[in-house]
Enzyme design. Structure first.
Site, PDB file in Angstrom:
ATOM      1  N   CYS B 182       0.809  -1.219   0.000  1.00  7.48           N
ATOM      2  CA  CYS B 182       0.000   0.000   0.000  1.00  7.48           C
ATOM      3  C   CYS B 182       0.842   1.268   0.000  1.00  7.48           C
ATOM      4  CB  CYS B 182      -0.930  -0.025   1.200  1.00  7.48           C
ATOM      5  SG  CYS B 182      -1.446  -1.685   1.640  1.00  7.48           S
ATOM      6  N   HIS B 322      -3.409   7.939   5.677  1.00  5.01           N
ATOM      7  CA  HIS B 322      -3.506   6.614   5.069  1.00  5.01           C
ATOM      8  C   HIS B 322      -4.898   6.056   5.391  1.00  5.01           C
ATOM      9  CE1 HIS B 322      -2.144   2.980   3.242  1.00  5.01           C
ATOM     10  NE2 HIS B 322      -2.149   2.277   4.355  1.00  5.01           N
ATOM     11  N   GLU B 333      -1.829   5.274  13.290  1.00  2.00           N
ATOM     12  CA  GLU B 333      -1.575   6.497  12.508  1.00  2.00           C
ATOM     13  C   GLU B 333      -1.886   7.729  13.359  1.00  2.00           C
ATOM     14  OE1 GLU B 333      -3.571   6.820   8.720  1.00  2.00           O
ATOM     15  OE2 GLU B 333      -2.266   8.475   8.089  1.00  2.00           O
ATOM     16  N   LYS B 354      -9.960   7.222   1.487  1.00  2.00           N
ATOM     17  CA  LYS B 354     -10.410   5.828   1.366  1.00  2.00           C
ATOM     18  C   LYS B 354     -11.831   5.636   1.874  1.00  2.00           C
ATOM     19  CE  LYS B 354      -5.795   3.737   1.666  1.00  2.00           C
ATOM     20  NZ  LYS B 354      -4.946   4.871   2.119  1.00  2.00           N
ATOM     21  N   HIS B 359      -9.636   1.223  -0.854  1.00  2.00           N
ATOM     22  CA  HIS B 359      -8.177   1.177  -0.791  1.00  2.00           C
ATOM     23  C   HIS B 359      -7.628   0.705  -2.139  1.00  2.00           C
ATOM     24  CE1 HIS B 359      -4.162   0.712   0.439  1.00  2.00           C
ATOM     25  NE2 HIS B 359      -4.335   0.248   1.660  1.00  2.00           N
ATOM     26  N   PHE B 418       1.681  -2.754   3.996  1.00  2.00           N
ATOM     27  CA  PHE B 418       1.744  -4.079   4.577  1.00  2.00           C
ATOM     28  C   PHE B 418       3.174  -4.593   4.508  1.00  2.00           C
ATOM     29  CE2 PHE B 418      -0.378  -8.315   4.711  1.00  2.00           C
ATOM     30  CZ  PHE B 418      -1.308  -7.983   5.670  1.00  2.00           C
TER      31      PHE B 418
END
Lengths: 425, 432
Positions: B182, B322, B333, B354, B359, B418
């Site tokens: 990502c 994110h 985050e 998102k 995503h 990830f």
């Protein structure tokens, strides 16, 4: 152009290859002329048109992986575990261990691909989901009965960024971590970026590697449909013939090659001994596959290094042994070096390692520079007028000049040229 | 002095539109693109919905689109977004400028297996039901060789999308592609910035493209329990920073930016949308599947980006998070933002694209940076939709549910991959 730059040296090297699983073993095999391309043993290849490959002998991930990390092996496909072991060996070779360096001053650049699924991970789900007439999957059955059959971490085993991810966890590497996926060029991309990262002072140490395990029933089914593979199944060791008139294709290989690249002053401070210096890397695209673009990129790398072709001891070519690939690469090399500079193509000894190819091939010249001796290209028997270069064959020859240029490319024309220099005494 | 880099072109293919204008309008309106999966029958999957690109027609963007019929959606989306970006920048004509000084850096998705063929071959080579045992590789290869389509397979190789862009648009300079889940397209943009700064190129087409809305993509994420399973209410499933978030919503698409050295852009009178001023890149070094609980790597990436841009935390007027809508990401985050911004964290508007887009995995960062640039230019911050119940672990200003007018000079965009790759990018209003 940024010319005043930090210097970067290779201070560690880990390798798993079809002809040797340590720097010394690789060097002995290069001198002995060991041929690593053989009939495939990892599975029964009898239905494949091309049944030969370079396999890593004695790869025992359970014994080789760091003990504290062994439980994670279940979440690693072979392409990943080869890379992780390569990283371990490179770090050990450089005299680096977890905690022995500042975590935020170390990064990783790794060349990789999406691994092909292990057949047994999906086999039970496929059996559950196949329609009674066996013509394809029943999607409802796949959702209800297939998906629960699949190991929970299935996807993680194959992701391209996993070798780098595991290495950062194993060694507490907290600087930049990137995974390059440009096929046979990816190792050069990784080296290019690592060099830039060191030069922009973001890190002092970069782990730079590549791994790929192509000798897999799904991968080789696919490759046999589109890649130019040699059909010399009765002569595996002599099958790949770089720049030879009778070349008929390449063969796949598997393995890992990992360097520790370090800022020169950092290496000196901790008393590390460099194998060689990485001076410059240039990448770009030869859109017409004429060799002109490759020549431009080689010239760019030479200019970045501030050297002329006369200072180059030899060119380390990708030398796949394919009809059009070798012609293309030879034209690019000849455009810059004519037919005087010797060309060394080590790939015929171990096959095309894909994401690991550029760095394993480069490693052969790194060792040659250190030993002062250039091993010959194997299986180049008859020169081809279409490849107007001087391929080094026969006996090992002494290294005479300080620099080596390494070339690599993809079949769509993505190219890279790397310049390395003999380590200063 | 360091070479400055500006954004002179942008293009997107997203579930919320096939142009930057459409996408940003939808983001400001708070529209969602999430709905039932139509690409294959997913009705019995643990997750039955996604954020799909609809009505995509490659022929609107390139001539003779049938040339790319064997390419995956990731290549096709990338071509369409790249065409928009290069046209926007005035660089579509291959006779324009020195093409050897123009390169590509793509955060790119992987190809995909042809699912029906794979299942059929695996079943053929497996022992009969009820007899456990391994798949027979020889039988498997035998039928795969007959059933697979070679030209299609060759286009699934991971180096092909970046090559197709270079070949189609005559970009002969540096060519790179990365896959860090990502974080990939943000990392591609950050490293493309560095390539221009250090003189390796004057122009870089940088961004990402990805589609994992295929049976094995959804299967894999479902096994990892990463996706929302709110099948009774897909449109409210992506709810970043909300207490009841239960996973991310899979999206797809592409975002491409033309990055250009400032003097080069000025000399040819190019439009300048923003300046790319900061880039930070770190690794978590923690776990394969989970972010570091305090967001150690994430906060370091933001701090590095600020230092790179020569800015203080209080200079940042907007954070495009994110914000995946997973329990772990949104809490860490938030913690990471507090680590970097201290008390000021409570005063920065933060939103997650998102919540509406889903995503886009490797393409997410590039599309979100484009949204960030549009917010900077238009003075409007798109909201985080589906924000209903506050989470004590997520107690910042997430611009809930409605867009907000705001003028600011610098904005930060986060992308965390990830496997522990953390990327932060800073864009600034351009002033000479």
């Amino acid at each position: 152009m940024a010319t005043v730059s930090r210097r970067a040296v290779i201070t560690g090297f880990g390798v798993l290859s079809p002809i040797g699983n340590a720097p010394d073993a690789l060097w002995s095999a290069l001198l002995a002329g060991t041929r690593g391309v053989r009939r495939i043993t990892l599975f029964d290849p009898s239905h494949l048109p091309s049944q030969i490959a370079g396999e890593v002998a004695d790869f025992q991930p359970r014994q080789m992986i760091e003990k504290s990390y062994r439980r994670t092996l279940n979440a690693m496909a072979r392409t990943v575990s080869l890379g992780v072991v390569g990283c371990q060996w490179a770090m050990a070779d450089a005299g680096l261990s977890r905690g022995s360096f500042a975590p935020t001053r170390c990064g990783i650049e790794f060349a990789s691909v999406m691994g092909a699924t292990e057949l047994d991970d999906l086999g039970p789900a496929a059996v559950r989901a196949i329609r009674p007439d066996r013509s394809g999957p029943d999607m409802r059955a796949w959702g209800e009965q297939g998906i629960p059959e699949i190991p929970p971490l299935w996807m993680l085993k194959y992701l391209p960024n996993m070798p780098a991810c595991h290495a950062t966890i194993l060694y507490d590497i907290q600087g930049p971590s990137n995974t390059q996926i440009l096929g046979d060029v990816a190792g050069a991309s990784a080296l290019e970026e690592a060099l830039r990262i060191l030069r922009r002072q973001t890190a002092d140490i970069m782990l730079v590697g590549g791994s790929e395990a192509k000798v897999h029933p799904l991968s080789l089914s696919r490759f046999n449909l589109f890649a130019e593979f040699s059909r010399r199944n009765d002569d595996p060791g002599g099958a790949i013939r770089p720049f030879d008139r009778e070349r008929d294709g390449t063969a796949p290989g598997e393995g890992a090659a990992v360097f520790v690249l370090e800022a020169l002053e950092h290496a000196r401070q901790r008393g590390a001994t460099p194998y060689a210096e990485v001076v410059a890397v240039a990448t770009g695209v030869d859109r017409s596959l004429s060799g002109q673009g490759l020549a431009r990129i080689i010239r760019q790398a030479l200019a970045l290094a501030g050297i002329t072709p006369d200072e180059v001891d030899h060119v380390n070519a990708h030398g796949l042994g394919t009809r059009s690939g070798d012609r293309f690469e030879a034209r690019g090399i000849a455009e810059v070096f004519g037919s005087r500079t010797p060309v060394f193509a080590p790939l015929s000894r171990f096959g095309n390692l894909g994401a690991a190819s550029a760095l394993l091939e480069l490693a052969c010249s790194v060792l040659a520079l250190r030993q002062g001796l250039l091993p010959p290209t194997l299986n180049h028997l008859q020169p081809d007028p279409e490849c107007p270069i001087h391929v080094h064959v026969g006996e090992p020859r002494p290294i005479r000049r300080p620099y080596v240029v390494k070339t690599t490319y993809t079949d769509l024309g993505q190219c890279a040229a790397i310049v390395i220099r003999r380590a200063e005494a | 002095m360091r070479r400055r880099v500006v954004v002179t072109g942008m293009g997107v293919i997203t579930p919320l539109g096939h142009s930057v204008t459409e996408l940003f309008a939808a983001q400001v309106e708070g529209r969602t693109a999430v709905g039932p999966i139509t690409r294959f029958d997913a009705r019995t999957f643990p997750t039955t919905f996604a954020s799909e690109v609809k009505g995509f027609d490659l022929g609107r963007f390139v001539r003779e689109p049938q040339r790319f019929r064997n390419c995956g959606l990731n290549t096709q989306f990338a071509l369409a977004a790249a065409k928009q970006a290069l046209e926007d920048a005035g660089l579509l004509d291959p006779a324009r400028g020195d093409r050897s000084r123009m390169g590509v850096y793509l955060g790119s998705g992987e190809g995909s297996d042809e699912f029906p063929v794979l299942v059929r071959a695996l079943a053929y080579a497996s022992p009969p039901p009820g007899t456990p045992g391994p798949v027979d590789p020889a039988r498997f290869t035998q039928v795969m060789l007959q059933w697979m389509n070679g030209p299609r397979e060759s286009e699934q190789e991971m180096y092909t999308p970046a090559a197709r862009l270079a070949l189609e648009f005559a970009l002969e300079g540096p060519n790179l592609a990365c896959q860090t889940a990502c974080a990939a397209s943000s990392q591609a943009i950050g490293e493309a910035l560095d390539l221009i700064r250090c003189g390796a190129a004057d122009v870089m087409l940088a961004g990402g493209s990805h589609s994992m809305i295929h049976p094995l993509g959804v299967t894999g994420f479902n096994r990892l329990t990463a996706l929302s399973q709110r099948n009774d209410s897909p449109q409210t499933a992506s709810r970043p920073f909300d207490r009841d978030r239960d996973g991310f919503v899979l999206g797809e698409g592409a975002g491409m930016l033309v990055l250009e050295e400032l003097e080069h852009a000025k000399a040819r009178g190019a439009p300048i949308y923003a300046e790319l001023t900061g880039y930070g890149s770190t690794a978590d070094a923690f776990r394969m599947t989970d972010p570091h609980p305090e967001g150690r790597g994430a906060s370091q990436a933001m701090a590095d980006a600020l230092a790179d841009a020569g800015l203080q935390p209080a200079d940042i007027g907007y954070i495009n998070a994110h914000g995946t809508s997973t329990q772990a990401n949104d809490a860490t985050e938030t913690a990471a933002i507090k680590t970097v911004f201290g008390e000021y964290a409570y005063r920065i508007p933060i939103s997650s694209s998102k919540s509406m887009l889903g995503h886009l995995i490797a393409a997410a960062g590039a599309v979100e940076l484009i949204i960030t640039i549009m917010a900077l230019r238009q003075g409007v911050i798109p909201p985080t939709i589906n924000y209903q119940t506050p989470d004590p672990l997520c107690d910042l200003d997430y611009v809930p549910n409605t867009a907000r007018q705001a003028r600011f000079h610098h904005a930060l965009s986060n992308s965390f991959g990830f496997g522990g790759q953390n990327i932060a990018l800073i864009v600034s209003r351009f002033s000479s």
